[in-house]
Design a protein around this motif. Structure first.
Motif, PDB file in Angstrom:
ATOM      1  N   LYS A   1      30.812  -0.909  -2.150  1.00  0.00           N
ATOM      2  CA  LYS A   1      29.883  -0.365  -3.149  1.00  0.00           C
ATOM      3  C   LYS A   1      28.985  -1.522  -3.556  1.00  0.00           C
TER       4      LYS A   1
ATOM      5  N   THR B   1      32.830   0.720   3.458  1.00  0.00           N
ATOM      6  CA  THR B   1      33.466   1.194   2.232  1.00  0.00           C
ATOM      7  C   THR B   1      32.962   0.458   0.993  1.00  0.00           C
TER       8      THR B   1
ATOM      9  N   ASP C   1      24.448   6.096   1.510  1.00  0.00           N
ATOM     10  CA  ASP C   1      24.098   6.204   0.088  1.00  0.00           C
ATOM     11  C   ASP C   1      24.017   4.815  -0.533  1.00  0.00           C
TER      12      ASP C   1
ATOM     13  N   LEU D   1      24.966  -6.696 -16.669  1.00  0.00           N
ATOM     14  CA  LEU D   1      26.144  -5.896 -17.016  1.00  0.00           C
ATOM     15  C   LEU D   1      25.867  -4.895 -18.111  1.00  0.00           C
ATOM     16  N   THR D   2      24.921  -5.185 -18.983  1.00  0.00           N
ATOM     17  CA  THR D   2      24.729  -4.279 -20.109  1.00  0.00           C
ATOM     18  C   THR D   2      23.652  -3.243 -19.840  1.00  0.00           C
TER      19      THR D   2
ATOM     20  N   PRO E   1      28.321  -2.749  -7.792  1.00  0.00           N
ATOM     21  CA  PRO E   1      29.354  -3.554  -8.452  1.00  0.00           C
ATOM     22  C   PRO E   1      29.447  -4.950  -7.843  1.00  0.00           C
ATOM     23  N   LEU E   2      29.333  -5.045  -6.521  1.00  0.00           N
ATOM     24  CA  LEU E   2      29.416  -6.358  -5.878  1.00  0.00           C
ATOM     25  C   LEU E   2      28.322  -7.287  -6.386  1.00  0.00           C
TER      26      LEU E   2
ATOM     27  N   GLN F   1      25.329  14.689   0.453  1.00  0.00           N
ATOM     28  CA  GLN F   1      24.284  13.748   0.028  1.00  0.00           C
ATOM     29  C   GLN F   1      22.944  14.115   0.657  1.00  0.00           C
TER      30      GLN F   1
ATOM     31  N   ILE G   1      26.737   2.573 -10.207  1.00  0.00           N
ATOM     32  CA  ILE G   1      27.894   2.193 -11.025  1.00  0.00           C
ATOM     33  C   ILE G   1      28.074   3.215 -12.134  1.00  0.00           C
ATOM     34  N   ASP G   2      27.034   3.402 -12.920  1.00  0.00           N
ATOM     35  CA  ASP G   2      27.193   4.212 -14.122  1.00  0.00           C
ATOM     36  C   ASP G   2      27.020   5.698 -13.861  1.00  0.00           C
TER      37      ASP G   2
ATOM     38  N   LEU H   1      37.355  -3.078  -7.588  1.00  0.00           N
ATOM     39  CA  LEU H   1      36.171  -3.788  -8.037  1.00  0.00           C
ATOM     40  C   LEU H   1      35.396  -3.011  -9.091  1.00  0.00           C
TER      41      LEU H   1
ATOM     42  N   PRO I   1      37.365  -1.658  -2.895  1.00  0.00           N
ATOM     43  CA  PRO I   1      36.224  -1.297  -3.742  1.00  0.00           C
ATOM     44  C   PRO I   1      36.635  -0.624  -5.040  1.00  0.00           C
TER      45      PRO I   1
ATOM     46  N   GLN J   1      26.533  -7.031  -9.144  1.00  0.00           N
ATOM     47  CA  GLN J   1      26.685  -7.339 -10.572  1.00  0.00           C
ATOM     48  C   GLN J   1      27.726  -8.414 -10.811  1.00  0.00           C
ATOM     49  N   ILE J   2      28.855  -8.249 -10.150  1.00  0.00           N
ATOM     50  CA  ILE J   2      29.922  -9.217 -10.387  1.00  0.00           C
ATOM     51  C   ILE J   2      29.509 -10.588  -9.889  1.00  0.00           C
TER      52      ILE J   2
ATOM     53  N   PHE K   1      33.611 -11.348  -2.165  1.00  0.00           N
ATOM     54  CA  PHE K   1      34.548 -10.255  -2.340  1.00  0.00           C
ATOM     55  C   PHE K   1      35.740 -10.373  -1.398  1.00  0.00           C
TER      56      PHE K   1
ATOM     57  N   SER L   1      34.803  -4.004 -12.846  1.00  0.00           N
ATOM     58  CA  SER L   1      33.479  -4.189 -13.440  1.00  0.00           C
ATOM     59  C   SER L   1      33.326  -3.332 -14.682  1.00  0.00           C
TER      60      SER L   1
ATOM     61  N   ARG M   1      32.479  -4.576 -18.470  1.00  0.00           N
ATOM     62  CA  ARG M   1      31.384  -4.044 -19.265  1.00  0.00           C
ATOM     63  C   ARG M   1      31.864  -3.665 -20.645  1.00  0.00           C
TER      64      ARG M   1
END
Lengths: 440, 433
Positions: B419, B417, B366, B113-114, B422-423, A277, B120-121, A429, A426, B425-426, B394, A433, A437
């Protein structure tokens, strides 16, 4: 048994389907008392054998191997953790010889360009037989720094840097004159190597990379690359002005541990993912990709160079620890290959890495006869070479040499998800998610 | 609020002065020439110095600050004797306006979400053609145009690793002009010439926090180079114009009380507390040139970080963040909130340190950088409170089973650990409210 879709794909030779028997319990033996012992003891169905009992699996040390291998009978299913003459790869003088010879062969067969791919090893000369060649090279490059390394020592012992021929004259005199230093290595077992003066620095510090490669056989060559590893930092800031300071230049944890600056809590290691990274944010992802594929090249070429020399006994496998140094142009250099990489953990993170590494090694060795033989990935190991390059894509191997060949290595290319996601982690999760989506 | 901030400042200054008297070290002194030369030589490796810091204590730690916040009361506000379901059961008792989830959803609409997100993506299961490639292309275009406002909008969806350093510089309006480099060099000269008591506090903080961190230890030297210069930078005083705090003053020896002899101490008006160096550490990942690293940090401080340790009513101020966190938890996870309160584990006691440090040192780097992308993009720190609540959500299952504060702390001890995207967003978009 259904026919495999792709008839040309060679399995990695491990399992022969029904022919391999499922053993009730696997008797293991080892003298190491660290992470390895924990992993072996926790493996279901594996039983420890002590003293003179018969074993199915032995994680031995190299001295035992040297003394006993030749007169030990092993059944077909038995596995042992070293190749008889691994030193062809792991002793610096042999490795250099083998690599030089391989390079010449490549040049004859495939031309200069292909042979240049072997230039990942700094110029090295065996002492004393290549002394004159060394002096010639030395005189051609006045003022550069050289490093003198004993061929068969580890943990940084006996290494020193020099810039003047006078320095090694003095050292040879000292070594010869003191008879009571039984511990000293005879002058004949050293190599002189060009010191890499422009190492890549992070935070002003020098570091090297430790990467793990598992070789299951040499003929044919089958090698697996582990997806994680670490960068080991020297505790002090890099400078060429003090070549006597071992702590500046040698990055082994063993040496750093004796440095006055060493704080055990720090551990001075970065997991490879963090390193990747950092590099990506500084140089961009393409440069990092190039670096890691250059490293793949090092692994494969180094193994190929000893392929014909190492006795490829089917009982043997070996987990190598490769030490790689990166210079400021992002070129990786091979420092050395270790046949017995340290399995002692220096921190919690390190313990987890080594535990997973060893568990996955045992999965690949497959004493339990569970693999089909067509896997390209087992746990954190990717099949890097299977008597030929292994592509990441599914389907028949790309034999034409063109097209989108992507090597099947993921040296921290993706998130190393070692554990299957279960509810509450994680992984679960993000899986959840992504499910959400898709639905919306 | 200002009164509270004023008395808090008095306390800090008193603590600093008493340490000074106890140890008989002057707040500031000029270095002798020999020492100056030595420091100049060692500038790039100050981490190797091992001065005796055992007698120094950090001036205050986040938990001290929390106690002050808990005791804030609005004298004009009548709470009434009866407990209604609207009563706030958390620690913060100041009735500031905070957003609820529908408002947060609107505010953070790009995290929906959209909409594609980095964090995430860009995971390996998602083919890069779906989002990542296009997003990177847009990022490069934004940089080419040098459009700061567009960069701020763009970064709400996260920044690609390779572009992040430049994007942040663009958003923060940092460009390395020769004047800036010169200014930094001047600060460096100040450090060489004068030694401040605060320097020892900085050393101690770095040694205690960043040097012990598994990842940031490598950057130890950069931290000294930035923080020592920072404490001498009088331009930082400018931010007190919009900060409810005011810089501490000190008086030349023997002239106590005489305004003509008052100076701001430290020169930048900011007294570091335990963990302060963690604001700088993640930036070392992105910037390697000391003067640029310095500028980025300074700008981040005067735009965002100062709000995390001064008492104000600003929506991004730490008081509002605490209240937002507690309100979110109480409204949307009432069972968890009551349970934790019953066992003596008020959630804010655990999450406060995360928010004060903007999660630095708690999340993986990160992930932290992805979070700070959004701080820059939305120009608000509210996301820290939302994330804190999301973390509790969570781990709710485990937290419901604990029976003590220590056990609750243990469940939430390791965030490395997690992320974050996602946390978030949910919590914001996929929880049934």
């Amino acid at each position: 048994m259904s026919r495999p879709k792709n008839q040309n794909y060679k399995g990695h030779g491990l399992s022969k389907g029904k022919e391999r028997e499922q053993r009730a319990s696997i008797r293991f033996k080892t003298t190491l008392m660290n992470t390895l012992m924990d992993v072996l003891r926790h493996r279901p169905g594996w039983v420890e054998v002590k003293d003179e009992g018969e074993w199915d699996f032995y994680w031995c040390d190299v001295s035992w191997l040297r003394e006993n291998f030749d007169h030990t009978y092993m059944d077909e299913h038995v596995r042992i953790s070293h190749f008889r003459n691994h030193y062809e790869l792991t002793r610096k003088n042999y490795m250099v010889k083998n690599l030089k010879r391989f390079r010449k062969q490549l040049e004859r067969e495939a031309g200069k360009l292909e042979a240049a791919k072997c230039d990942f090893f700094p110029k090295t000369f065996e002492m004393p037989c290549e002394y004159h060649l060394f002096v010639e090279e030395f005189r051609k490059n006045p003022g550069i720094t050289w490093i003198m390394k004993p061929v068969a020592r580890s943990q940084g012992k006996g290494i020193f840097l020099f810039r003047r021929l006078k320095d090694i004259m003095d050292w040879r005199k000292d070594a010869r004159s003191s008879d009571d230093q039984k511990d000293e290595i005879p002058v004949e077992n050293y190599v002189a190597q060009r010191y890499i003066e422009n190492p890549y620095l992070i935070g002003g510090r020098k570091f090297d990379l430790r990467v793990y490669v598992l070789v299951m056989s040499y003929i044919p060559l089958r090698a697996w690359l582990y997806r994680d590893g670490f960068a080991r930092f020297s505790n002090t800031r890099f400078t060429l002005s003090s070549i006597d300071d071992q702590y500046v230049h040698l990055t082994n944890v063993a040496v750093q541990k004796t440095s006055p600056d060493y704080h055990p809590k720090k551990g001075c290691k970065w997991m490879l993912q963090r390193f990747r990274q950092y590099l990506a944010s500084k140089h961009g992802p393409e440069a990092v990709e190039t670096l890691f594929s250059d490293m793949d090249n090092i692994f494969v070429k180094s193994l190929q160079s000893v392929q014909k020399v190492i006795i490829s006994d089917k009982h043997c496998f070996e987990l190598y620890g490769y030490d790689i140094l990166i210079d400021q142009t992002l070129k990786p250099w091979l420092l050395e290959v270790n046949a017995s990489p340290s399995l002692t953990a220096s921190s919690q993170e390190d313990y987890e890495l080594k535990t997973c590494l060893l568990e996955d090694t045992l999965h690949v060795v497959d004493m339990e006869a569970r693999l089909t033989g067509r896997e390209k990935r087992v746990g954190g190991f990717d099949l890097m070479w299977n008597d030929g390059p292994v592509s990441r894509e599914e389907g028949p191997p790309d034999l034409s040499g063109m097209g989108n060949f992507v090597a099947n290595t993921h040296l921290v290319g993706c998130f190393l998800n070692l554990k299957r996601p279960w509810i509450g982690t994680p992984g679960w999760l993000s899986w959840l998610s992504s499910c959400l989506r898709l639905r919306s | 609020m200002r009164k509270a901030q004023g008395s808090w400042e008095k306390r800090i200054l008193k603590s600093l002065n008493s340490m000074c008297t106890e140890l008989s070290i002057p707040l500031a002194r000029k270095r002798p020439v020999g020492e100056q030369k030595e420091l100049l030589n060692k500038w790039n490796e100050m981490g190797t110095d091992e001065p005796d810091l055992s007698l120094f204590r950090p001036v205050y730690a986040p938990k001290d600050f929390l106690e002050v916040l808990i005791n804030l009361r609005n004298p004009n506000y009548e709470n009434g004797d009866s407990l209604s379901f609207r009563t706030h059961l958390g620690l913060i008792q100041v009735p500031l306006k905070v957003k609820d989830i529908p408002e947060l959803k609107e505010f953070f609409v790009e995290l929906g979400l959209t909409t594609g997100q980095l964090g995430i993506d860009d995971s390996t299961q998602v083919p890069p053609e779906l989002f990542e490639n296009e997003h990177v292309r847009i990022g490069q275009k934004v940089l080419a145009e040098q459009d700061s406002a567009a960069a701020q909008q763009y970064i709400r969806q996260g920044s690609p690793t390779a572009l992040r350093a430049e994007l942040w510089a663009l958003i923060l309006n940092i460009s390395s002009q020769p004047e800036d480099i010169l200014y930094y060099e001047q600060l460096k000269t100040n450090v060489i010439q004068h030694d401040l008591l605060v320097d020892s506090l900085i050393y101690k903080d770095v040694k205690l926090t960043a040097s012990n961190d598994d990842y940031y230890f490598v950057f130890e030297d950069y931290l000294y180079q930035v923080l020592l210069c920072f404490s001498r930078d009088t331009s930082v005083l400018g931010h007190f114009a919009y900060n409810s705090a005011s810089p501490p003053k000190s008086y030349i020896r023997g002239k106590l009380g005489l305004e003509e002899y008052a100076v701001f101490y430290p020169p930048n008006g900011v007294i570091p507390f335990h963990g302060f160096s963690m604001y700088v550490a993640p930036l070392c990942f992105l910037y390697h040139e000391p003067s640029k690293l310095y500028q980025i940090f300074r700008e981040m401080y005067v735009r965002f970080f100062f709000r995390l340790h001064s008492i104000s009513s600003h929506p991004s101020g730490i008081v509002s963040l605490c209240l937002l966190f507690e309100t979110l938890l109480q409204t949307y996870l009432p069972q968890l909130f009551y349970h934790l309160r019953e066992i003596g584990a008020q959630p804010l006691r655990i999450s406060f340190k995360w928010m004060v440090r903007a999660f630095s040192g708690y999340l993986a780097t990160d992930q932290l950088l992805l979070l700070w992308d959004r701080i820059l993009g939305y120009n608000s720190l509210e996301i820290l409170a939302v994330l804190a609540a999301a973390v509790f959500a969570f781990r709710a299952v485990n937290l419901m089973e604990v029976t003590s504060l220590a056990a609750a702390e243990a469940v939430l001890a390791d965030l490395s650990t997690l992320k974050v995207m996602p946390l978030l967003q949910i919590f914001l978009f996929a929880t049934v409210t």
